[in-house]
Design a protein around this motif. Structure first.
Motif, PDB file in Angstrom:
ATOM      1  N   LYS A   1     177.654  43.266  73.934  1.00 18.13           N
ATOM      2  CA  LYS A   1     177.901  42.132  74.829  1.00 18.13           C
ATOM      3  C   LYS A   1     176.697  41.911  75.732  1.00 18.13           C
ATOM      4  O   LYS A   1     176.098  42.851  76.229  1.00 18.13           O
ATOM      5  CB  LYS A   1     179.121  42.415  75.713  1.00 18.13           C
ATOM      6  N   ARG A   2     176.386  40.655  75.970  1.00 15.04           N
ATOM      7  CA  ARG A   2     175.261  40.353  76.855  1.00 15.04           C
ATOM      8  C   ARG A   2     175.774  39.647  78.101  1.00 15.04           C
ATOM      9  O   ARG A   2     176.810  39.004  78.086  1.00 15.04           O
ATOM     10  CB  ARG A   2     174.251  39.439  76.142  1.00 15.04           C
ATOM     11  N   ASN A   3     175.036  39.783  79.192  1.00 13.03           N
ATOM     12  CA  ASN A   3     175.460  39.129  80.421  1.00 13.03           C
ATOM     13  C   ASN A   3     174.765  37.782  80.594  1.00 13.03           C
ATOM     14  O   ASN A   3     173.539  37.704  80.541  1.00 13.03           O
ATOM     15  CB  ASN A   3     175.144  40.015  81.630  1.00 13.03           C
ATOM     16  N   THR A   4     175.536  36.774  80.806  1.00 17.92           N
ATOM     17  CA  THR A   4     174.971  35.440  80.983  1.00 17.92           C
ATOM     18  C   THR A   4     175.524  34.841  82.264  1.00 17.92           C
ATOM     19  O   THR A   4     176.589  35.228  82.724  1.00 17.92           O
ATOM     20  CB  THR A   4     175.366  34.518  79.818  1.00 17.92           C
ATOM     21  N   TRP A   5     174.765  33.909  82.823  1.00 21.26           N
ATOM     22  CA  TRP A   5     175.237  33.291  84.076  1.00 21.26           C
ATOM     23  C   TRP A   5     176.518  32.524  83.815  1.00 21.26           C
ATOM     24  O   TRP A   5     177.363  32.383  84.696  1.00 21.26           O
ATOM     25  CB  TRP A   5     174.173  32.375  84.672  1.00 21.26           C
ATOM     26  N   GLN A   6     176.687  32.069  82.544  1.00 19.68           N
ATOM     27  CA  GLN A   6     177.900  31.318  82.237  1.00 19.68           C
ATOM     28  C   GLN A   6     179.145  32.173  82.423  1.00 19.68           C
ATOM     29  O   GLN A   6     180.111  31.772  83.060  1.00 19.68           O
ATOM     30  CB  GLN A   6     177.840  30.815  80.790  1.00 19.68           C
ATOM     31  N   ARG A   7     179.093  33.365  81.838  1.00 16.38           N
ATOM     32  CA  ARG A   7     180.256  34.238  81.960  1.00 16.38           C
ATOM     33  C   ARG A   7     180.517  34.558  83.431  1.00 16.38           C
ATOM     34  O   ARG A   7     181.653  34.579  83.881  1.00 16.38           O
ATOM     35  CB  ARG A   7     180.015  35.538  81.167  1.00 16.38           C
ATOM     36  N   GLU A   8     179.431  34.792  84.146  1.00 11.32           N
ATOM     37  CA  GLU A   8     179.582  35.123  85.565  1.00 11.32           C
ATOM     38  C   GLU A   8     180.191  33.946  86.320  1.00 11.32           C
ATOM     39  O   GLU A   8     181.049  34.121  87.182  1.00 11.32           O
ATOM     40  CB  GLU A   8     178.206  35.476  86.154  1.00 11.32           C
ATOM     41  N   ALA A   9     179.744  32.761  85.948  1.00 20.55           N
ATOM     42  CA  ALA A   9     180.248  31.557  86.607  1.00 20.55           C
ATOM     43  C   ALA A   9     181.741  31.407  86.392  1.00 20.55           C
ATOM     44  O   ALA A   9     182.486  31.068  87.320  1.00 20.55           O
ATOM     45  CB  ALA A   9     179.520  30.328  86.066  1.00 20.55           C
ATOM     46  N   VAL A  10     182.176  31.675  85.177  1.00 19.94           N
ATOM     47  CA  VAL A  10     183.599  31.547  84.878  1.00 19.94           C
ATOM     48  C   VAL A  10     184.396  32.579  85.667  1.00 19.94           C
ATOM     49  O   VAL A  10     185.412  32.278  86.279  1.00 19.94           O
ATOM     50  CB  VAL A  10     183.873  31.715  83.371  1.00 19.94           C
ATOM     51  N   ARG A  11     183.885  33.791  85.654  1.00 21.38           N
ATOM     52  CA  ARG A  11     184.576  34.862  86.368  1.00 21.38           C
ATOM     53  C   ARG A  11     184.714  34.486  87.849  1.00 21.38           C
ATOM     54  O   ARG A  11     185.773  34.633  88.444  1.00 21.38           O
ATOM     55  CB  ARG A  11     183.775  36.163  86.236  1.00 21.38           C
ATOM     56  N   GLU A  12     183.608  33.984  88.399  1.00 24.18           N
ATOM     57  CA  GLU A  12     183.612  33.640  89.808  1.00 24.18           C
ATOM     58  C   GLU A  12     184.552  32.473  90.101  1.00 24.18           C
ATOM     59  O   GLU A  12     185.326  32.506  91.056  1.00 24.18           O
ATOM     60  CB  GLU A  12     182.184  33.245  90.222  1.00 24.18           C
ATOM     61  N   ALA A  13     184.480  31.466  89.251  1.00 27.64           N
ATOM     62  CA  ALA A  13     185.338  30.297  89.448  1.00 27.64           C
ATOM     63  C   ALA A  13     186.797  30.716  89.398  1.00 27.64           C
ATOM     64  O   ALA A  13     187.635  30.232  90.165  1.00 27.64           O
ATOM     65  CB  ALA A  13     185.060  29.262  88.364  1.00 27.64           C
TER      66      ALA A  13
ATOM     67  N   SER B   1     194.053  26.071  83.849  1.00 26.27           N
ATOM     68  CA  SER B   1     193.772  25.926  82.421  1.00 26.27           C
ATOM     69  C   SER B   1     192.270  25.932  82.175  1.00 26.27           C
ATOM     70  O   SER B   1     191.475  25.743  83.093  1.00 26.27           O
ATOM     71  CB  SER B   1     194.346  24.612  81.897  1.00 26.27           C
ATOM     72  N   ALA B   2     191.894  26.146  80.922  1.00 27.92           N
ATOM     73  CA  ALA B   2     190.478  26.182  80.568  1.00 27.92           C
ATOM     74  C   ALA B   2     189.853  24.826  80.893  1.00 27.92           C
ATOM     75  O   ALA B   2     188.775  24.751  81.484  1.00 27.92           O
ATOM     76  CB  ALA B   2     190.314  26.500  79.086  1.00 27.92           C
ATOM     77  N   GLN B   3     190.551  23.786  80.526  1.00 29.09           N
ATOM     78  CA  GLN B   3     190.054  22.437  80.776  1.00 29.09           C
ATOM     79  C   GLN B   3     189.827  22.208  82.275  1.00 29.09           C
ATOM     80  O   GLN B   3     188.765  21.742  82.683  1.00 29.09           O
ATOM     81  CB  GLN B   3     191.083  21.404  80.291  1.00 29.09           C
ATOM     82  N   ALA B   4     190.825  22.567  83.056  1.00 28.07           N
ATOM     83  CA  ALA B   4     190.728  22.360  84.497  1.00 28.07           C
ATOM     84  C   ALA B   4     189.582  23.167  85.097  1.00 28.07           C
ATOM     85  O   ALA B   4     188.837  22.680  85.948  1.00 28.07           O
ATOM     86  CB  ALA B   4     192.036  22.743  85.173  1.00 28.07           C
ATOM     87  N   LEU B   5     189.423  24.410  84.622  1.00 27.26           N
ATOM     88  CA  LEU B   5     188.364  25.247  85.166  1.00 27.26           C
ATOM     89  C   LEU B   5     187.005  24.650  84.806  1.00 27.26           C
ATOM     90  O   LEU B   5     186.078  24.649  85.613  1.00 27.26           O
ATOM     91  CB  LEU B   5     188.468  26.671  84.605  1.00 27.26           C
TER      92      LEU B   5
ATOM     93  N   SER C   1     186.354  21.504  84.327  1.00 28.76           N
ATOM     94  CA  SER C   1     186.169  20.336  85.194  1.00 28.76           C
ATOM     95  C   SER C   1     185.683  20.777  86.565  1.00 28.76           C
ATOM     96  O   SER C   1     184.740  20.215  87.115  1.00 28.76           O
ATOM     97  CB  SER C   1     187.479  19.570  85.353  1.00 28.76           C
ATOM     98  N   ALA C   2     186.351  21.805  87.084  1.00 29.82           N
ATOM     99  CA  ALA C   2     185.992  22.303  88.404  1.00 29.82           C
ATOM    100  C   ALA C   2     184.531  22.746  88.431  1.00 29.82           C
ATOM    101  O   ALA C   2     183.785  22.414  89.358  1.00 29.82           O
ATOM    102  CB  ALA C   2     186.894  23.471  88.765  1.00 29.82           C
ATOM    103  N   LEU C   3     184.110  23.470  87.401  1.00 31.43           N
ATOM    104  CA  LEU C   3     182.738  23.944  87.337  1.00 31.43           C
ATOM    105  C   LEU C   3     181.773  22.759  87.302  1.00 31.43           C
ATOM    106  O   LEU C   3     180.764  22.739  87.999  1.00 31.43           O
ATOM    107  CB  LEU C   3     182.552  24.835  86.113  1.00 31.43           C
ATOM    108  N   HIS C   4     182.103  21.779  86.461  1.00 31.49           N
ATOM    109  CA  HIS C   4     181.254  20.599  86.367  1.00 31.49           C
ATOM    110  C   HIS C   4     181.156  19.910  87.713  1.00 31.49           C
ATOM    111  O   HIS C   4     180.084  19.533  88.161  1.00 31.49           O
ATOM    112  CB  HIS C   4     181.817  19.637  85.326  1.00 31.49           C
ATOM    113  N   ALA C   5     182.324  19.766  88.341  1.00 30.99           N
ATOM    114  CA  ALA C   5     182.380  19.088  89.633  1.00 30.99           C
ATOM    115  C   ALA C   5     181.450  19.751  90.642  1.00 30.99           C
ATOM    116  O   ALA C   5     180.851  19.092  91.482  1.00 30.99           O
ATOM    117  CB  ALA C   5     183.808  19.098  90.151  1.00 30.99           C
ATOM    118  N   SER C   6     181.333  21.086  90.522  1.00 36.90           N
ATOM    119  CA  SER C   6     180.471  21.789  91.477  1.00 36.90           C
ATOM    120  C   SER C   6     179.041  21.892  90.966  1.00 36.90           C
ATOM    121  O   SER C   6     178.262  22.716  91.419  1.00 36.90           O
ATOM    122  CB  SER C   6     181.049  23.168  91.773  1.00 36.90           C
TER     123      SER C   6
END
Ligand SMILES: [Zn+2]
Ligand SMILES: [Zn+2]
Ligand SMILES: [Zn+2]
Ligand SMILES: [Zn+2]
Lengths: 140, 140
Positions: free
Chosen positions: B3-15, B24-28, B30-35
DNA sequence: GATGGTTTTGACAATCATTATCAATAACAC
DNA sequence: GTGTTATTGATAATGATTGTCAAAACCATC
């Protein structure tokens, strides 16, 4: 808006009755077709939805988000013990859990508490050492 | 396959961490995009799936078949008390239920029993007479 | 048995969440 | 830095469920 009786609804009710365990709308539709019925898919969805909301059928979401239905034999509120291999389902009462759910909700200030309680496992038959290479069929 | 660490995974974890209740995945996404995050939808799905299977997140199926996720604070197995109006979620332990589930399964010859036990209701805030016309927002 | 207002049906299109593709990109061990 | 390889993401594909709406079926009534 009075409900009417159609052979389609009856067919769905019957098909559901003769089915062991939970089944999806798609699968039930296939089964009906296989046995010669020309019933439409949308109608099966509608009939199952009606049966479920009138309490004549139980429904639950499979782990992959599919809605599953089952003819309900017990009248009142109850839960299920489901074999994740062959689909065998046992209707169970969960008096303790009912009480617990009510209690835990109240304890946290929650009202109008409802609950989702299902137990999944391997039935006695399916538990027999899978060593015998052969495993019972999945969904009829 | 390491497994590799990416900012994406970190972003999801943080969000997910900063989200109250299930989402939901969709909502999360959207939230990430919004920010301002350019993270892709498929990636959010993958990250959430990973978090869920590694036990870092809880997941459950909403009544309409959507998969919902939540950052998991308690390490071990536990259940949830969820407000169906505002999404507020309380993690609860249910020793009694664990015992009950195990017992009922054994009683019927079932093995490898797992269970789904969640309580839905209206939290104290949301219970306040809806008479006040105004109701708390749904999903942030 | 025929009639007519209504409900129901079903073929098909439309949604919508989730997954598969796969070339481009980024991680990370060396 | 370099090469290997996991990861990403735009997009297509899938698959369950719902919406559409004219045609067909129900059923109370004549
Ligand atoms: Zn079984
Ligand atoms: Zn119950
Ligand atoms: Zn609430
Ligand atoms: Zn438990």
């Amino acid at each position: 808006m009075m409900k009417r009786n159609t052979w389609q609804r009856e067919a769905v009710r019957e098909a559901l009755d003769t089915t062991e365990g939970f089944i999806s709308a798609q699968a039930l539709h296939s089964a009906l077709h296989a046995s010669g019925s020309p019933i439409g898919l949308a109608t099966v969805y509608r009939a199952l939805g009606d049966l479920a909301s009138s309490g004549e059928a139980d429904s639950l979401q499979s782990p992959d988000g599919e809605a599953l239905y089952r003819a309900c034999s017990t009248a009142g509120h109850h839960h299920h013990l489901i074999c994740r291999n062959c689909g065998l389902t046992v209707e169970i009462e969960a008096t303790e859990v009912e009480a617990w759910a009510k209690g835990i909700a109240a304890e946290h200030g929650f009202t109008e508490a409802a609950h989702v309680v299902d137990v999944f496992g391997l039935c006695a038959d399916c538990t027999r050492p899978a060593a015998t290479t052969e495993s019972p069929d999945r969904a009829g």
